[in-house]
Write a protein that holds these residues in place. Structure first.
Motif, short mmCIF file in Angstrom:
data_model
loop_
_atom_site.label_atom_id
_atom_site.label_comp_id
_atom_site.label_asym_id
_atom_site.label_seq_id
_atom_site.Cartn_x
_atom_site.Cartn_y
_atom_site.Cartn_z
N GLY A 185 -19.72 -29.67 16.25
CA GLY A 185 -21.22 -30.08 15.47
C GLY A 185 -22.42 -29.50 16.52
N GLN A 186 -22.61 -30.14 17.55
CA GLN A 186 -23.71 -29.48 18.42
C GLN A 186 -23.25 -28.08 18.93
N SER A 187 -22.21 -27.96 19.11
CA SER A 187 -21.53 -26.63 19.83
C SER A 187 -21.90 -25.44 19.14
N ALA A 188 -21.79 -25.78 17.74
CA ALA A 188 -21.94 -24.61 16.68
C ALA A 188 -23.27 -24.47 16.26
N SER A 189 -24.32 -24.67 17.03
CA SER A 189 -25.57 -24.69 16.78
C SER A 189 -26.21 -23.33 16.54
N VAL A 190 -27.18 -23.15 16.07
CA VAL A 190 -27.46 -21.60 15.68
C VAL A 190 -27.94 -20.87 17.28
N SER A 191 -27.67 -19.84 17.33
CA SER A 191 -27.87 -18.98 18.40
C SER A 191 -29.21 -18.47 18.56
N SER A 192 -29.72 -17.72 19.53
CA SER A 192 -31.12 -17.18 19.60
C SER A 192 -30.97 -15.86 18.67
N ALA A 193 -29.76 -15.08 18.51
CA ALA A 193 -29.74 -14.10 17.52
C ALA A 193 -29.88 -14.75 16.14
N GLU A 194 -29.47 -15.88 15.86
CA GLU A 194 -29.54 -16.25 14.36
C GLU A 194 -30.83 -16.99 14.06
N ALA A 195 -31.29 -17.58 14.88
CA ALA A 195 -32.69 -18.35 15.05
C ALA A 195 -33.55 -17.12 14.82
N GLU A 196 -33.69 -16.11 15.65
CA GLU A 196 -34.91 -15.02 15.77
C GLU A 196 -34.12 -13.75 15.45
N PRO A 197 -33.69 -13.24 14.15
CA PRO A 197 -33.09 -12.02 14.03
C PRO A 197 -34.04 -11.03 13.99
N VAL A 198 -33.58 -9.64 14.42
CA VAL A 198 -34.19 -8.56 14.75
C VAL A 198 -34.09 -7.71 13.43
N ALA A 199 -35.39 -7.17 13.08
CA ALA A 199 -35.34 -6.19 11.85
C ALA A 199 -34.84 -6.63 10.72
N LYS A 200 -35.35 -7.89 10.18
CA LYS A 200 -34.95 -8.31 8.90
C LYS A 200 -35.09 -7.60 7.64
N ARG A 226 -13.94 -19.51 3.78
CA ARG A 226 -14.43 -20.83 3.84
C ARG A 226 -14.42 -21.52 5.13
N TRP A 227 -13.31 -21.29 5.88
CA TRP A 227 -12.66 -22.13 7.09
C TRP A 227 -12.73 -21.26 8.25
N THR A 228 -12.66 -19.95 8.21
CA THR A 228 -12.73 -19.38 9.63
C THR A 228 -13.80 -19.78 10.58
N GLN A 229 -14.95 -19.70 10.20
CA GLN A 229 -16.27 -20.29 10.94
C GLN A 229 -16.10 -21.72 11.58
N PRO A 230 -15.78 -22.53 10.52
CA PRO A 230 -15.51 -24.02 11.11
C PRO A 230 -14.44 -24.21 12.24
N ILE A 231 -13.24 -23.41 12.21
CA ILE A 231 -11.96 -23.54 12.78
C ILE A 231 -12.39 -22.91 14.15
N ALA A 232 -13.01 -21.65 14.01
CA ALA A 232 -13.68 -21.15 15.33
C ALA A 232 -14.47 -21.94 16.24
N ALA A 233 -15.62 -22.58 15.34
CA ALA A 233 -16.47 -23.47 16.10
C ALA A 233 -15.81 -24.69 16.75
N LYS A 234 -14.63 -25.31 16.12
CA LYS A 234 -14.05 -26.33 16.74
C LYS A 234 -13.21 -25.86 18.05
N ILE A 235 -12.71 -24.73 17.98
CA ILE A 235 -11.92 -24.38 19.14
C ILE A 235 -12.87 -23.93 20.16
N GLU A 236 -14.03 -23.38 20.01
CA GLU A 236 -15.17 -22.84 21.00
C GLU A 236 -15.46 -24.36 21.74
N ALA A 237 -15.71 -25.41 20.83
CA ALA A 237 -16.15 -26.55 21.32
C ALA A 237 -15.08 -27.22 22.29
#
Length: 430
Positions: free
Chosen positions: A392-407, A371-382
């Motif tokens: 908040g905005q720093s953890a927005s969806v990256s291009s890889a997430e928004a346009e995945p390849v070979a779904k 549950r908490w690894t991704q939110p903690i990592a997002a805060k550290i990266e921010a």
């Protein structure tokens, strides 16, 4: 009190207690797994009120719980999707082995347990708990997330690797000859190959044979087939979980959808029983003397499992948030680790308490890291990036997430972005 009466009273109290504990966990927004384990620890051997009459029934229920967890997970994917995942994730399997088996082997050698103890403890720290992770992903609504096939690929490779590891460990513990160990290995590999062949080549025929318009008949046939295959797999030194999972992927279309609806309530009940039984089988008095080394080993392998998931998800083109979620989800250890420790305890008695303490720590920590690894990592990266919104905005969806390849089919069905809450599940695709 009559044995049957005592069984009914204890069993009723356990199930009612599970329901109340689950409601408490839901109110505070946590997975109920840690609370189930603590409840089992309190009422097991050495606990507050030992539950003797229902122990054997609970043990059987726990086995069924693991089987149903893996069956329902297998029903989410087709055999072709599984093969694609394995072909793309085999480097991640190698990284998983190196990062997570090495700490256990090194710790055993430092403790003076010798080569056999090192191989055994390496297995304890290497294998994640498929049962715990399947339940956690279900509780958090992540079965449709883009990182889920990556997690699934790592887990399946670990489970299949047990077909090689367990016969070899058993041979080492028994001191048998090389020929005897090789025979056990050949039998195990042959069983896995046969089940995979049937799932890949004859999945449609199996689905057609199992299919029924009568929900009662469908439930009985699917459940009976799953338990039968799991039992045969276990008898042949292959994981029962692998057998149940492969039955799930062999079924597709309307059969898979109908089986999911019918078996989900049973899965939830018996999965809860599994986690309680794990606590019941542990004596609290054995934990304090080995708590420090077990905790150190748990800390190290928490970070190595997070690294494994992050690496595997990055290779699959998953964005940053999904990478961290994949790593956090893989942390929990459970059923396989206890099986391995149980095999080795006769040769190296010291492995029992430390393995129990280690698994108890990570089976409680695992749902929390999921549950908490991704939110903690997002805060550290921010903070590192100078962001002032705490992720908040720093953890927005990256291009890889928004346009995945070979779904994959599950991704197309449940949503290909990294939303924490997937869309409702529809029909399983081939």
């Amino acid at each position: 009190m009559h044995d049957t009466t005592a069984l009914l009273v204890e069993l009723g109290a356990v199930i009612l207690g599970l329901g109340l504990v689950g409601r408490v966990a839901g109110r505070i927004g946590l997975s109920p797994i840690p609370l189930y384990l603590l409840a089992g620890l309190a009422f097991g051997h050495g606990g507050l009120i030992p539950l003797d009459a229902s122990e054997e029934f609970t043990m059987v229920g726990a086995e069924i719980g693991v089987i149903l967890l893996l069956l329902l997970l297998g029903l989410e994917y087709s055999a072709s999707e599984l093969v694609t995942s394995l072909k793309t994730q085999y480097p991640s399997g190698a990284v998983d082995f190196v990062l997570n088996a090495t700490p256990g082997a090194v710790a055993a050698l430092i403790l003076g347990w010798g080569p056999v103890g090192a191989v055994a403890l390496a297995g304890v720290t290497w294998i994640s708990s498929s049962g715990v992770i399947a339940k956690v992903m279900t509780d958090l609504g992540r079965l449709g997330n883009r990182e889920t096939p990556v997690i699934l690929g790592v887990l399946v490779m670990e489970d299949l690797a047990m077909a090689i590891y367990l016969p070899l460990l058993t041979a080492m513990l028994a001191g048998v000859s090389l020929a005897g160990g090789s025979l056990a290995l050949v039998i195990a590999l042959g069983a896995v190959g046969l089940v995979l062949y049937l799932a890949l080549r004859h999945g449609r025929l199996i689905s057609r044979a199992v299919s029924s318009d009568n929900p009662e008949m469908l439930l009985l046939v699917v459940l009976g087939l799953t338990v039968l295959v799991a039992g045969v797999a276990q008898q042949l030194q292959v994981s029962a979980a692998v057998g149940a999972f492969l039955v799930g992927i062999a079924l597709s279309g309307e059969v898979a959808e109908g089986a999911r609806k019918l078996l989900t309530p049973l899965r939830d009940l018996f999965a809860a029983v599994f986690f309680v039984f794990f606590g019941l089988s542990t004596n609290p008095a054995d934990i304090p003397p080995v708590l420090l080394p077990a905790a150190l080993l748990a800390i190290i392998t928490t970070f190595t499992k997070i690294g494994t998931g992050y690496y595997a998800a990055r290779r699959a083109g998953v964005g940053s948030r999904g990478r961290w979620r994949a790593g956090g989800t893989l942390v929990a250890r459970g059923e396989f680790s206890i099986v391995i420790a149980g095999l080795a305890v006769a040769t190296e008695p010291r492995i029992g308490p430390i393995a129990t303490a280690y698994v108890l720590i990570l089976v409680i920590v695992g749902p929390l890291t999921a549950r908490w690894t991704q939110p903690i990592a997002a805060k550290i990266e921010a903070r590192r990036g100078g962001g002032g919104d705490g992720g908040g905005q720093s953890a927005s969806v990256s291009s890889a997430e928004a346009e995945p390849v070979a779904k994959s089919a599950p991704e197309r069905r449940l949503g290909s972005h990294d939303d924490l809450t997937p869309e409702p599940a529809g029909e399983k695709h081939e």
